[in-house]
Motif scaffolding. Sequence first.
Motif, mmCIF file in Angstrom:
data_model
loop_
_atom_site.group_PDB
_atom_site.id
_atom_site.type_symbol
_atom_site.label_atom_id
_atom_site.label_comp_id
_atom_site.label_asym_id
_atom_site.label_seq_id
_atom_site.Cartn_x
_atom_site.Cartn_y
_atom_site.Cartn_z
ATOM 1 N N PRO A 41 0.788 -1.225 -0.115
ATOM 2 C CA PRO A 41 0.189 0.102 0.083
ATOM 3 C C PRO A 41 0.884 1.075 0.046
ATOM 4 C CG PRO A 41 -0.962 -1.607 1.439
ATOM 5 C CD PRO A 41 0.312 -2.355 1.046
ATOM 6 N N ASP A 42 2.205 1.161 0.748
ATOM 7 C CA ASP A 42 3.049 2.370 0.760
ATOM 8 C C ASP A 42 3.687 2.635 -0.862
ATOM 9 O OD1 ASP A 42 4.641 0.368 0.620
ATOM 10 O OD2 ASP A 42 5.644 1.128 2.651
ATOM 11 N N GLY A 43 3.425 1.613 -1.692
ATOM 12 C CA GLY A 43 3.940 1.907 -2.884
ATOM 13 C C GLY A 43 5.239 1.104 -3.094
ATOM 14 N N ARG A 44 5.867 0.539 -1.971
ATOM 15 C CA ARG A 44 7.271 -0.223 -2.053
ATOM 16 C C ARG A 44 6.906 -1.643 -2.708
ATOM 17 N NH1 ARG A 44 10.625 0.720 3.396
ATOM 18 N NH2 ARG A 44 8.402 1.135 4.291
ATOM 19 N N VAL A 45 8.094 -1.907 -3.361
ATOM 20 C CA VAL A 45 7.866 -3.220 -4.368
ATOM 21 C C VAL A 45 8.622 -4.369 -3.568
ATOM 22 C CG1 VAL A 45 8.204 -4.101 -6.464
ATOM 23 C CG2 VAL A 45 7.636 -1.823 -6.314
ATOM 24 N N THR A 46 8.047 -5.603 -3.632
ATOM 25 C CA THR A 46 8.764 -6.968 -3.186
ATOM 26 C C THR A 46 8.519 -7.764 -4.419
ATOM 27 O OG1 THR A 46 8.266 -6.677 -1.225
ATOM 28 C CG2 THR A 46 8.614 -8.746 -1.679
ATOM 29 N N THR A 47 9.956 -8.161 -4.763
ATOM 30 C CA THR A 47 9.940 -9.278 -5.988
ATOM 31 C C THR A 47 10.406 -10.521 -5.200
ATOM 32 O OG1 THR A 47 12.272 -8.542 -6.374
ATOM 33 C CG2 THR A 47 10.514 -7.359 -7.601
ATOM 34 N N ALA A 48 10.084 -11.634 -6.098
ATOM 35 C CA ALA A 48 10.560 -12.833 -5.380
ATOM 36 C C ALA A 48 10.578 -13.808 -6.903
ATOM 37 C CB ALA A 48 9.731 -13.500 -4.629
ATOM 38 N N HIS A 49 11.522 -14.869 -6.638
ATOM 39 C CA HIS A 49 11.575 -15.919 -7.740
ATOM 40 C C HIS A 49 11.955 -17.232 -7.083
ATOM 41 C CE1 HIS A 49 15.904 -14.412 -8.064
ATOM 42 N NE2 HIS A 49 16.109 -15.804 -8.062
ATOM 43 N N ALA A 50 11.883 -18.270 -7.641
ATOM 44 C CA ALA A 50 11.990 -19.755 -7.175
ATOM 45 C C ALA A 50 12.024 -20.618 -8.255
ATOM 46 C CB ALA A 50 11.274 -20.254 -5.874
ATOM 47 N N ARG A 51 12.589 -22.019 -8.073
ATOM 48 C CA ARG A 51 12.199 -22.744 -9.205
ATOM 49 C C ARG A 51 10.826 -23.310 -8.927
ATOM 50 N NH1 ARG A 51 17.620 -24.104 -7.242
ATOM 51 N NH2 ARG A 51 16.878 -25.935 -5.969
ATOM 52 N N MET A 52 10.090 -23.394 -7.976
ATOM 53 C CA MET A 52 8.909 -24.109 -7.929
ATOM 54 C C MET A 52 8.027 -23.132 -6.648
ATOM 55 S SD MET A 52 6.531 -26.464 -8.519
ATOM 56 C CE MET A 52 7.648 -27.804 -9.467
ATOM 57 N N ALA A 53 6.707 -23.050 -7.182
ATOM 58 C CA ALA A 53 6.023 -22.379 -5.699
ATOM 59 C C ALA A 53 4.693 -22.889 -5.976
ATOM 60 C CB ALA A 53 5.963 -20.976 -6.277
ATOM 61 N N HIS A 54 4.121 -23.017 -4.768
ATOM 62 C CA HIS A 54 2.632 -23.669 -4.386
ATOM 63 C C HIS A 54 1.944 -22.224 -3.780
ATOM 64 C CE1 HIS A 54 4.920 -27.611 -4.393
ATOM 65 N NE2 HIS A 54 3.748 -28.102 -4.828
ATOM 66 N N ALA A 55 0.885 -22.106 -4.583
ATOM 67 C CA ALA A 55 0.015 -20.644 -3.943
ATOM 68 C C ALA A 55 -1.470 -21.266 -3.774
ATOM 69 C CB ALA A 55 0.086 -19.741 -5.268
ATOM 70 N N ASN A 56 -2.088 -20.355 -3.037
ATOM 71 C CA ASN A 56 -3.524 -20.661 -2.944
ATOM 72 C C ASN A 56 -4.112 -20.233 -3.979
ATOM 73 O OD1 ASN A 56 -2.898 -18.033 -2.488
ATOM 74 N ND2 ASN A 56 -4.527 -17.757 -0.731
ATOM 75 N N GLY A 57 -5.412 -20.257 -4.436
ATOM 76 C CA GLY A 57 -6.147 -19.876 -5.495
ATOM 77 C C GLY A 57 -6.047 -18.529 -5.946
ATOM 78 N N ASP A 58 -6.018 -17.637 -5.145
ATOM 79 C CA ASP A 58 -6.145 -16.052 -5.272
ATOM 80 C C ASP A 58 -4.602 -15.762 -5.612
ATOM 81 O OD1 ASP A 58 -5.141 -15.949 -2.906
ATOM 82 O OD2 ASP A 58 -6.880 -14.627 -2.284
ATOM 83 N N GLY A 59 -3.456 -16.579 -5.460
ATOM 84 C CA GLY A 59 -2.263 -15.963 -5.257
ATOM 85 C C GLY A 59 -1.576 -15.230 -4.196
ATOM 86 N N SER A 60 -2.503 -14.946 -3.257
ATOM 87 C CA SER A 60 -2.084 -14.056 -2.020
ATOM 88 C C SER A 60 -1.003 -14.809 -1.255
ATOM 89 C CB SER A 60 -3.216 -13.648 -1.303
ATOM 90 O OG SER A 60 -3.794 -14.795 -0.667
ATOM 91 N N GLU A 61 -0.802 -16.072 -1.251
ATOM 92 C CA GLU A 61 0.085 -16.670 -0.438
ATOM 93 C C GLU A 61 0.807 -17.610 -1.165
ATOM 94 O OE1 GLU A 61 -0.606 -19.962 3.120
ATOM 95 O OE2 GLU A 61 -2.038 -18.339 3.006
ATOM 96 N N LEU A 62 2.154 -17.630 -1.070
ATOM 97 C CA LEU A 62 2.992 -18.600 -1.989
ATOM 98 C C LEU A 62 3.990 -19.502 -1.062
ATOM 99 C CD1 LEU A 62 2.791 -15.728 -3.889
ATOM 100 C CD2 LEU A 62 3.508 -17.191 -5.596
ATOM 101 N N GLN A 63 4.320 -20.520 -1.443
ATOM 102 C CA GLN A 63 5.366 -21.225 -0.650
ATOM 103 C C GLN A 63 6.486 -21.477 -1.721
ATOM 104 O OE1 GLN A 63 4.271 -24.879 0.933
ATOM 105 N NE2 GLN A 63 2.402 -23.835 2.142
ATOM 106 N N LEU A 64 7.607 -20.761 -1.800
ATOM 107 C CA LEU A 64 8.646 -20.752 -2.580
ATOM 108 C C LEU A 64 9.796 -21.573 -2.306
ATOM 109 C CD1 LEU A 64 9.080 -16.865 -2.632
ATOM 110 C CD2 LEU A 64 7.669 -18.093 -4.284
#
Length: 222
Positions: free
Chosen positions: A119-142
């Motif tokens: 909400p404050d405009g700051r950006v977070t980036t992430a990457h991994a070889r594999m991810a498991h996410a919930n249906g709306d993508g708000s929670e990821l296991q990298l």
Amino acid sequence: MNEPAALAPASSPRPANAPVVARWPARLLEQASSYLPLLLMALLALGTWWLVSNTPVAEPERALAPPRHEPDYTMSQFLVQRFAADGGLRAQIEGETMRHYPDTDTLEIDNVRVRAVAPDGRVTTAHARMAHANGDGSELQLRGGARVVREGAPGEAPMVFRGEFIHAFLDTERLRSHLPVTMTQGGTELHAQALEYDHGDRVVQLKGRVTATFPAAGRGPQ
């Protein structure tokens, strides 16, 4: 002179009370009629037995088999975006292949790349070889070479988290891992056996054996 002819004696009449001898067909019919009720009951019982034995029996209801853990659709070279109520971009998830599992409503993503905007405009980036996410993508296991970079405030170095497993909660800006993680900011590097990070509270919990490397005196953040 001719003698008169002898007349045959007349048959004597049957006495009134003499018994009548019935013929054998009539007697047989009389005997059969006396057994008719019993015969009808036997036929009725036989018909009832036949009807019951040939009536189809309803099969018991079978329990529904649990859904199998198989993807119902797959996407290649995909990009998914989530927007806030004001129309601003909140998260963008892309990867090589995505599989959706309907039994758990989860996503499995190969070579995932994430970009989340707070909400404050700051950006977070992430990457991994594999991810498991919930249906709306708000929670990821990298999983596998996971790397999360949190943009710092003006004049502040970004925070970088690296490990083989990092659980990222994009909406609440939290990170969690039960496996070893390395956190760096500027010239400071911390190693821990587990980690809890809450950006809203500005709290980092390093668990297990912790080692730290600090920049040499007189050197600023890098």
